[in-house]
Design an enzyme around this catalytic site. Structure first.
Site, PDB file in Angstrom:
ATOM      1  N   SER A  95     -48.677 -32.390  26.408  1.00  0.00           N
ATOM      2  CA  SER A  95     -50.127 -32.531  26.332  1.00  0.00           C
ATOM      3  C   SER A  95     -50.518 -33.905  25.777  1.00  0.00           C
ATOM      4  CB  SER A  95     -50.693 -31.380  25.510  1.00  0.00           C
ATOM      5  OG  SER A  95     -52.016 -31.186  25.853  1.00  0.00           O
ATOM      6  N   HIS A 130     -50.735 -23.677  29.770  1.00  0.00           N
ATOM      7  CA  HIS A 130     -50.515 -24.949  29.072  1.00  0.00           C
ATOM      8  C   HIS A 130     -49.632 -24.704  27.847  1.00  0.00           C
ATOM      9  CE1 HIS A 130     -51.807 -28.985  27.894  1.00  0.00           C
ATOM     10  NE2 HIS A 130     -52.084 -28.530  26.678  1.00  0.00           N
TER      11      HIS A 130
HETATM   12  C1  GTR Z   1     -57.087 -30.864  24.997  1.00  0.00           C
HETATM   13  C2  GTR Z   1     -57.302 -32.177  25.674  1.00  0.00           C
HETATM   14  C3  GTR Z   1     -56.169 -32.466  26.600  1.00  0.00           C
HETATM   15  C4  GTR Z   1     -54.820 -32.194  25.962  1.00  0.00           C
HETATM   16  C5  GTR Z   1     -54.813 -31.027  25.011  1.00  0.00           C
HETATM   17  C6  GTR Z   1     -53.633 -30.964  24.046  1.00  0.00           C
HETATM   18  O1  GTR Z   1     -58.131 -30.471  24.206  1.00  0.00           O
HETATM   19  O2  GTR Z   1     -58.521 -32.117  26.368  1.00  0.00           O
HETATM   20  O3  GTR Z   1     -56.277 -33.781  27.088  1.00  0.00           O
HETATM   21  O4  GTR Z   1     -54.354 -33.329  25.329  1.00  0.00           O
HETATM   22  O5  GTR Z   1     -55.928 -30.998  24.224  1.00  0.00           O
HETATM   23  O6  GTR Z   1     -53.162 -31.975  23.534  1.00  0.00           O
HETATM   24  O7  GTR Z   1     -53.216 -29.837  23.751  1.00  0.00           O
END
Ligand code: GTR
Length: 435
Positions: free
Chosen positions: A274, A415
């Protein structure tokens, strides 16, 4: 802290003057998030093999000596900001045990000091390292940043509990922005340490907040402030912010690996998830000592093409996380087509080193198709440099990993970092880094 209070007054006045206009503009154009493939706008990607002045890049030498530095400079100037040369780094091994994890591992904890006599408030970075005891030395290693402290990646009670600022989280045992004992092992699901060791790799991790606290208010209170000019109170529009500082930490870990004879510093894989996957890509682009670069669900500003505007967009990310990218990146809010780069060119900066991009089916915010297309978009550079590039030209099905020099998979689920992801990274490393 070298903040000059006198300097803040004009900024406050300026901000007050600009604020009503900015608020009005934001109200006029709400941030739209698209999840419909049919609504992805037509776009043309900049060609990684054409110089800014229009000259085509026809051989590996021209890529290496001219186009690659140019692309790197464009990312520095417009996306992540310039990173300063490290001035002072001293390593202190404060823990070493050869009987860790039931005798399976050697554990080391190494503190990098960034100031000679910094006192208690000085920024430092702790590297937690596990090496498999039954593997030959020197051992290849995966390194990655973590979100909630080194102690969160495993229940091993000997891991030093981080005392640094942390984002609030009940799930990760963070109270009043500090980790508690309950925080130990809370992130272990993303770090299958024993499985990594069993496959003959070492694993190293660093808390990202050691380098730069992940908040717009405090982000410069790690290493960034150390590099301010006298009187400077914020990075310039083309200077590093959080992602740059995090990547800097990963490179300093390689500095340490170079002096630890148990670690194979020519076989270092950098992995990040991420926001930390955006960071592993930026670290790998800047520092060619990383032999393998892995992006796990990195999305916007990471592996995903900005021009697709699918899921998270440039404007949205710059609004939610103003401290991540350099200020120049704001110029491209809602104007992605004007970017002199797109993220396929970031992946091309790894060439000819193996690079692996991973997506998750339910992680639409990160635009899995955009991640695949960026990886594919680096293919021409990889082929120019004599590798097999990416072996497919259509997005593969779920859990059908592509293992060419540009690797890719999309797995089912959300995710996250799963054991499936890790085992594909190790398969990929077995093939390309430790054949
Ligand atoms: C979210 C962000 C993403 C990603 C994510 C993370 O809020 O919008 O770009 O980086 O966090 O790091 O888990």
């Amino acid at each position: 802290m070298n903040r000059g209070n006198a300097l803040t007054i004009p900024f406050v006045v300026l901000a007050a003057a600009l604020l009503p206009a900015a608020v009005a503009a934001a109200e006029e154009a709400p941030i739209v998030i698209n999840y419909d493939e049919d609504q992805v706008p037509d776009y043309t990607l900049p060609d990684p093999l054409v110089m800014e002045d229009g000259t085509p890049v026809e051989d590996a030498e021209t890529w290496q000596s001219q186009r690659r530095p140019e692309v790197l400079r464009l990312f520095e100037t417009y996306v992540y900001g310039r990173t300063p040369e490290p001035q002072y780094v001293r390593f202190e091994v404060f823990d070493e045990a050869d009987d860790a994890l039931d005798g399976k591992a050697t554990r080391k904890q190494v503190r990098a000091h960034f100031v000679e006599d910094g006192g208690e408030d000085a920024p430092t970075m702790d590297i937690l390292i596990y090496l498999p005891n039954d593997a030959e030395r020197p051992v290849p290693i995966f390194v990655g940043l973590n979100f909630y402290g080194n102690h969160s990646i495993h229940e091993d009670p000997a891991i030093l509990l981080s005392e640094r600022w942390m984002r609030p989280s009940d799930a990760f045992g963070v109270v009043d922005n500090r980790a508690t004992e309950d925080s130990r092992g809370t992130g272990a699901g993303r770090w299958p340490v024993e499985q990594i060791l069993a496959r003959g790799y070492g694993v190293a991790t660093i808390y990202c907040g050691d380098l730069s606290p992940d908040t717009a208010e405090l982000f410069d209170q790690g290493v960034i402030r150390l590099y301010y000019r006298e009187g400077q109170t914020a990075p310039e529009a083309d200077e590093w912010r959080t992602i740059g500082a995090w990547a800097f930490g990963l490179s300093r870990a390689v500095d340490y690996f170079e002096i630890d004879e148990e670690i194979d510093h020519a076989r270092v894989a950098v992995m990040g998830h991420s926001r930390l996957g955006k960071t592993s890509l930026w670290a790998g682009a800047q520092d060619e000592r990383f032999a393998l670069v892995i992006s796990n669900n990195s999305g916007c500003g990471g592996a995903a093409l900005s021009r697709r505007r699918f899921g998270e967009t440039v404007r949205r990310i710059n609004t939610s996380f103003p401290h991540w990218f350099c200020d120049n990146f704001d110029q491209f809010n809602d104007r992605e087509d004007e970017l002199p780069v797109d993220q396929h060119m970031l992946i091309a900066l790894m060439a000819p080193r193996p690079v692996y991009v991973a997506s998750a089916e339910e992680d639409r915010w990160a635009d899995p198709r955009g991640e695949f297309l960026a990886a594919l978009g680096a293919d021409s550079v990889y082929r120019l440099l004599g590798t097999d590039g990416m072996a497919v030209d259509e997005m593969p099905g779920i859990e059908e990993p592509v293992m060419s020099t540009i690797g890719y998979h999309i797995r089912s689920g959300r995710h996250d970092v799963t054991d499936y992801d890790w085992h594909r990274y190790m398969d990929f490393a077995d093939k390309h880094v430790r054949p």
